[in-house]
Design a protein around this motif. Structure first.
Motif, PDB file in Angstrom:
ATOM      1  N   ASP A 184      -1.358  -7.178 -23.145  1.00 31.00           N
ATOM      2  CA  ASP A 184      -2.594  -7.928 -23.338  1.00 31.00           C
ATOM      3  C   ASP A 184      -3.719  -7.186 -22.618  1.00 31.00           C
ATOM      4  O   ASP A 184      -3.638  -6.954 -21.408  1.00 31.00           O
ATOM      5  CB  ASP A 184      -2.428  -9.332 -22.759  1.00 31.00           C
ATOM      6  CG  ASP A 184      -3.677 -10.196 -22.939  1.00 31.00           C
ATOM      7  OD1 ASP A 184      -4.687  -9.708 -23.473  1.00 31.00           O
ATOM      8  OD2 ASP A 184      -3.621 -11.380 -22.523  1.00 31.00           O
ATOM      9  N   PRO A 185      -4.780  -6.798 -23.313  1.00 29.69           N
ATOM     10  CA  PRO A 185      -5.861  -6.065 -22.654  1.00 29.69           C
ATOM     11  C   PRO A 185      -6.443  -6.788 -21.447  1.00 29.69           C
ATOM     12  O   PRO A 185      -6.884  -6.151 -20.493  1.00 29.69           O
ATOM     13  CB  PRO A 185      -6.913  -5.910 -23.765  1.00 29.69           C
ATOM     14  CG  PRO A 185      -6.137  -5.973 -25.023  1.00 29.69           C
ATOM     15  CD  PRO A 185      -5.020  -6.941 -24.761  1.00 29.69           C
ATOM     16  N   ALA A 186      -6.431  -8.115 -21.483  1.00 26.62           N
ATOM     17  CA  ALA A 186      -6.975  -8.876 -20.361  1.00 26.62           C
ATOM     18  C   ALA A 186      -6.192  -8.617 -19.082  1.00 26.62           C
ATOM     19  O   ALA A 186      -6.728  -8.768 -17.978  1.00 26.62           O
ATOM     20  CB  ALA A 186      -6.960 -10.367 -20.687  1.00 26.62           C
ATOM     21  N   ARG A 187      -4.937  -8.196 -19.235  1.00 24.12           N
ATOM     22  CA  ARG A 187      -4.114  -7.929 -18.055  1.00 24.12           C
ATOM     23  C   ARG A 187      -4.591  -6.682 -17.317  1.00 24.12           C
ATOM     24  O   ARG A 187      -4.310  -6.517 -16.127  1.00 24.12           O
ATOM     25  CB  ARG A 187      -2.648  -7.747 -18.498  1.00 24.12           C
ATOM     26  CG  ARG A 187      -1.643  -7.686 -17.368  1.00 24.12           C
ATOM     27  CD  ARG A 187      -1.485  -9.039 -16.726  1.00 24.12           C
ATOM     28  NE  ARG A 187      -0.523  -8.992 -15.634  1.00 24.12           N
ATOM     29  CZ  ARG A 187      -0.835  -8.674 -14.374  1.00 24.12           C
ATOM     30  NH1 ARG A 187      -2.077  -8.352 -14.080  1.00 24.12           N
ATOM     31  NH2 ARG A 187       0.070  -8.670 -13.431  1.00 24.12           N
ATOM     32  N   LEU A 188      -5.303  -5.799 -18.013  1.00 26.51           N
ATOM     33  CA  LEU A 188      -5.729  -4.535 -17.427  1.00 26.51           C
ATOM     34  C   LEU A 188      -7.167  -4.556 -16.933  1.00 26.51           C
ATOM     35  O   LEU A 188      -7.662  -3.549 -16.425  1.00 26.51           O
ATOM     36  CB  LEU A 188      -5.582  -3.400 -18.444  1.00 26.51           C
ATOM     37  CG  LEU A 188      -4.202  -2.755 -18.575  1.00 26.51           C
ATOM     38  CD1 LEU A 188      -3.180  -3.736 -19.115  1.00 26.51           C
ATOM     39  CD2 LEU A 188      -4.278  -1.529 -19.479  1.00 26.51           C
ATOM     40  N   THR A 189      -7.844  -5.685 -17.074  1.00 26.28           N
ATOM     41  CA  THR A 189      -9.249  -5.746 -16.677  1.00 26.28           C
ATOM     42  C   THR A 189      -9.426  -6.726 -15.529  1.00 26.28           C
ATOM     43  O   THR A 189      -8.584  -7.591 -15.285  1.00 26.28           O
ATOM     44  CB  THR A 189     -10.130  -6.173 -17.855  1.00 26.28           C
ATOM     45  OG1 THR A 189      -9.732  -7.476 -18.296  1.00 26.28           O
ATOM     46  CG2 THR A 189      -9.990  -5.198 -19.015  1.00 26.28           C
ATOM     47  N   GLY A 190     -10.547  -6.562 -14.817  1.00 22.79           N
ATOM     48  CA  GLY A 190     -10.847  -7.477 -13.729  1.00 22.79           C
ATOM     49  C   GLY A 190      -9.849  -7.440 -12.594  1.00 22.79           C
ATOM     50  O   GLY A 190      -9.545  -8.460 -11.970  1.00 22.79           O
ATOM     51  N   LEU A 191      -9.331  -6.254 -12.297  1.00 23.66           N
ATOM     52  CA  LEU A 191      -8.335  -6.135 -11.235  1.00 23.66           C
ATOM     53  C   LEU A 191      -8.957  -6.232  -9.847  1.00 23.66           C
ATOM     54  O   LEU A 191      -8.247  -6.286  -8.844  1.00 23.66           O
ATOM     55  CB  LEU A 191      -7.570  -4.817 -11.379  1.00 23.66           C
ATOM     56  CG  LEU A 191      -6.745  -4.682 -12.669  1.00 23.66           C
ATOM     57  CD1 LEU A 191      -6.129  -3.298 -12.761  1.00 23.66           C
ATOM     58  CD2 LEU A 191      -5.660  -5.748 -12.732  1.00 23.66           C
ATOM     59  N   GLY A 192     -10.285  -6.231  -9.762  1.00 26.15           N
ATOM     60  CA  GLY A 192     -10.957  -6.475  -8.499  1.00 26.15           C
ATOM     61  C   GLY A 192     -10.889  -5.332  -7.521  1.00 26.15           C
ATOM     62  O   GLY A 192     -11.050  -5.536  -6.313  1.00 26.15           O
TER      63      GLY A 192
END
Length: 346
Positions: A195-203
């Motif tokens: 899921d692309p969302a898993r790779l974004t916003g890792l802070g």
């Protein structure tokens, strides 16, 4: 005046054959990654699907909206500057950048370039380091190549690939990953499906980080018992119960940088300062540190300074002495700290 929103960069790394390009191909087909500029070095090794690539350069390739719209030559810095210029003049239209490194690359120099070069740092921000690890053969690479260890040590997220193969030894590779970067999230991936969302916003360097997210970002609270006396690369951490002086912390960090900065592969800290009601998040790679992030409040009742570090060739006695020295650093008018925290506190 319109505020310029920094473009997030995801650094995709991993050892040879660990599945970086399979993951990248899958991401590029997803609508959420449609407006993504992708920089890949050593294009000849990656073999991206034909429908995703119309043409390529010798060393770099830019894909946008699922197809090649422009090819860029030069090293990483030149490429990022060209991307910035193209975005400013309307030639490009992208919301995110993914940089895929070669299998033998050390991610630290890429992070240094983005953090330290003003012409890049003013328009781009690191969103996270994502590392692919082969569950079938990854142990061999980690045993033989320090680059593979550094890729894991610097990661914000591990994508564990090839877990479906009969040769996979998932418990063994997970144990090895945790010894290098304790608490890093590990996500199994089959055939690149993620899921692309898993790779974004890792802070990784997010100035909007909230207290709860920062606590999760730290992930680790104390040095494990029985850690090896000497290991090339490993994860260690420490807690300090009493508030510390911001000036003392600055001086201590200066000493650490002078003595062992090159061997401090990754540093994360939540700092509890004297007379300051909120914590600071401090993080860096080797000698390069991002400006400290003041958080709104502590998460929960705990009020302690916490450090997590990925280090190379540090002995246990050296680490004990290092952290014990923090509370013993003399604060005098004759020492000018470099300002890891003092400027923020002032």
């Amino acid at each position: 005046m319109t505020e310029v929103v920094p473009i997030p960069i995801t650094l995709l790394t991993g050892f040879l054959g660990s599945g970086k390009t399979t993951v990248l191909n899958t991401l590029l087909r997803h609508p959420d990654f449609g407006r993504t500029a992708v920089i890949v070095n050593e294009f000849g090794e990656i073999g991206l699907d034909h429908e995703l690539v119309v043409s390529s350069t010798e060393s770099m390739v830019l894909l946008q909206s699922g197809c090649m719209c422009c090819s860029l030559r030069g090293d990483l810095l030149d490429t990022l500057i060209e991307l910035r210029n193209g975005l400013d003049c309307g030639e490009f239209d992208f919301q995110r950048v993914v940089i895929e490194t070669t299998g033998l690359a050390d991610p630290a120099p890429v992070l240094h370039t983005i953090l330290t070069r003003l012409e890049v740092a003013e328009r781009f921000v690191i969103d996270g380091v994502v590392t692919t690890v082969d569950a079938a053969t990854g142990i061999d690479g980690l045993t033989s190549h320090e680059e593979a260890q550094r890729q894991i040590g610097l990661a914000d997220l591990i994508l564990l690939t090839k877990t479906d193969l009969p040769q996979a030894d998932e418990p063994a590779i997970r144990n090895r990953i945790q010894s290098l970067n304790h608490g890093v999230p590990v996500q199994p991936v089959v055939n690149g499906a993620i899921d692309p969302a898993r790779l974004t916003g890792l802070g990784h360097f997010d100035p909007a980080m909230k207290s709860q997210a920062a606590q999760e970002w730290m992930r680790q609270t104390s040095v494990e018992e029985g850690s090896p006396h000497l290991q090339a690369i490993r994860s260690v951490s420490w807690t300090i119960d009493q508030p510390i002086s911001g000036t003392a912390f600055d001086i201590w960090m200066d000493l650490l940088m002078v003595r062992r900065g090159a061997d401090l592969l990754r540093f994360k800290g939540l700092i509890h300062l004297d007379d300051i009601p909120y914590p600071f998040a401090v993080h860096g790679v080797q000698h390069i540190f991002h400006p400290p992030v003041p958080l709104h409040d502590w998460h929960g009742a705990e009020r302690r300074t916490k450090f997590v570090m990925i280090v190379r060739d540090f002995t246990d006695p050296e680490l004990e002495d290092l952290f014990a020295a923090l509370n013993a650093v003399p604060v005098t008018e004759h020492i000018l700290p470099s300002g890891y925290l003092s400027a923020e506190v002032a």
